[in-house]
Design an enzyme around this catalytic site. Sequence first.
Site, PDB file in Angstrom:
ATOM      1  N   GLU A  39     117.492  46.361 -47.890  1.00 15.44           N
ATOM      2  CA  GLU A  39     118.415  46.623 -48.993  1.00 15.44           C
ATOM      3  C   GLU A  39     119.859  46.594 -48.490  1.00 15.44           C
ATOM      4  O   GLU A  39     120.171  47.085 -47.409  1.00 15.44           O
ATOM      5  CB  GLU A  39     118.087  48.002 -49.550  1.00 15.44           C
ATOM      6  CG  GLU A  39     119.040  48.565 -50.558  1.00 15.44           C
ATOM      7  CD  GLU A  39     118.749  50.024 -50.861  1.00 15.44           C
ATOM      8  OE1 GLU A  39     119.277  50.509 -51.875  1.00 15.44           O
ATOM      9  OE2 GLU A  39     117.997  50.677 -50.088  1.00 15.44           O
ATOM     10  N   LEU A  64     123.345  48.164 -48.713  1.00 15.25           N
ATOM     11  CA  LEU A  64     123.881  49.453 -49.129  1.00 15.25           C
ATOM     12  C   LEU A  64     125.405  49.408 -49.218  1.00 15.25           C
ATOM     13  O   LEU A  64     126.055  48.710 -48.432  1.00 15.25           O
ATOM     14  CB  LEU A  64     123.477  50.542 -48.125  1.00 15.25           C
ATOM     15  CG  LEU A  64     121.987  50.841 -48.020  1.00 15.25           C
ATOM     16  CD1 LEU A  64     121.731  51.841 -46.895  1.00 15.25           C
ATOM     17  CD2 LEU A  64     121.446  51.381 -49.331  1.00 15.25           C
ATOM     18  N   ASP A 117     119.588  56.614 -31.962  1.00 15.29           N
ATOM     19  CA  ASP A 117     120.809  55.891 -31.589  1.00 15.29           C
ATOM     20  C   ASP A 117     121.907  56.267 -32.585  1.00 15.29           C
ATOM     21  O   ASP A 117     122.552  55.420 -33.188  1.00 15.29           O
ATOM     22  CB  ASP A 117     120.558  54.385 -31.594  1.00 15.29           C
ATOM     23  CG  ASP A 117     121.719  53.595 -30.965  1.00 15.29           C
ATOM     24  OD1 ASP A 117     122.501  54.201 -30.205  1.00 15.29           O
ATOM     25  OD2 ASP A 117     121.836  52.392 -31.233  1.00 15.29           O
TER      26      ASP A 117
END
Length: 267
Positions: A80, A82, A177
């Site tokens: 997706e 964003l 991370d």
Amino acid sequence: MTSLAEAGAALLGGRLAWAEPMGGGDLSSLLRIGLDDGREAVVKTGPDPLAEAAMLRAIRASGAPAPAVLGATTAILVMERLPASRADGADADLGRAVARLHAVTGESYGWEQDFSFGPVRIENGWSPDWPSFWGERRLLCHRPFLDPPLARRIEALAAALPERLPARPRPALLHGDLWGGNVLTEGGRVTGLIDPACYFGHAEVDLAMLALFGRPGPAFRAAYGQAEPGCADREPIYQLWPALVHLRLFGSGYRGMVERLLDVVQA
């Protein structure tokens, strides 16, 4: 670029209308694509797109924001798109998001499989003992790639970890991370935590990483929750792992960071 974009469109069952490169892909290729039916998505290569897809799903399942996985193969990940402006003012929302992520608890320390940052392997074998996991999977794993003086300092620290780290902290779901470049924001809210390297471990690991390249403001801690006693002493130990990864990935420019952290830890 065209072949990657077309592969992403095909995985979505559509026809490619346009594609453009995106910044931030130091260890992978990253594109934004549009289909002729108006849909848009992000297409990414990587060391293991299927593993990354599973990590993104785990983050979303925790209630923390992450891009929805639209498709994945052994070669590419389609996600997706964003909204993201990277504007300031999202520290409080980031604190809430990371708290939701860390509320998920595993049975032990590690992950279902190993992962990697480019050519640097991330060892995730399960361990019931946290100092052993951190010493073996996050510090000593770098020993073959270091010169002898630096390797000896890492070995000495690993041997001291049972006295420096809690034996069995709650195994929280970690992003793995978590730094500013992997946090998407828009309008003072976090829209997505991206590029994960998930595993279960001490929650302070993510917090230490988040402070390595630019510490969030006090609103983050106020929203996240109170620090554990001794957190500041453990922070440089946890920051050593990303510093060592950067040393291996990007070269001697990061040696100073590694040595400064060791100086603090071994003072």
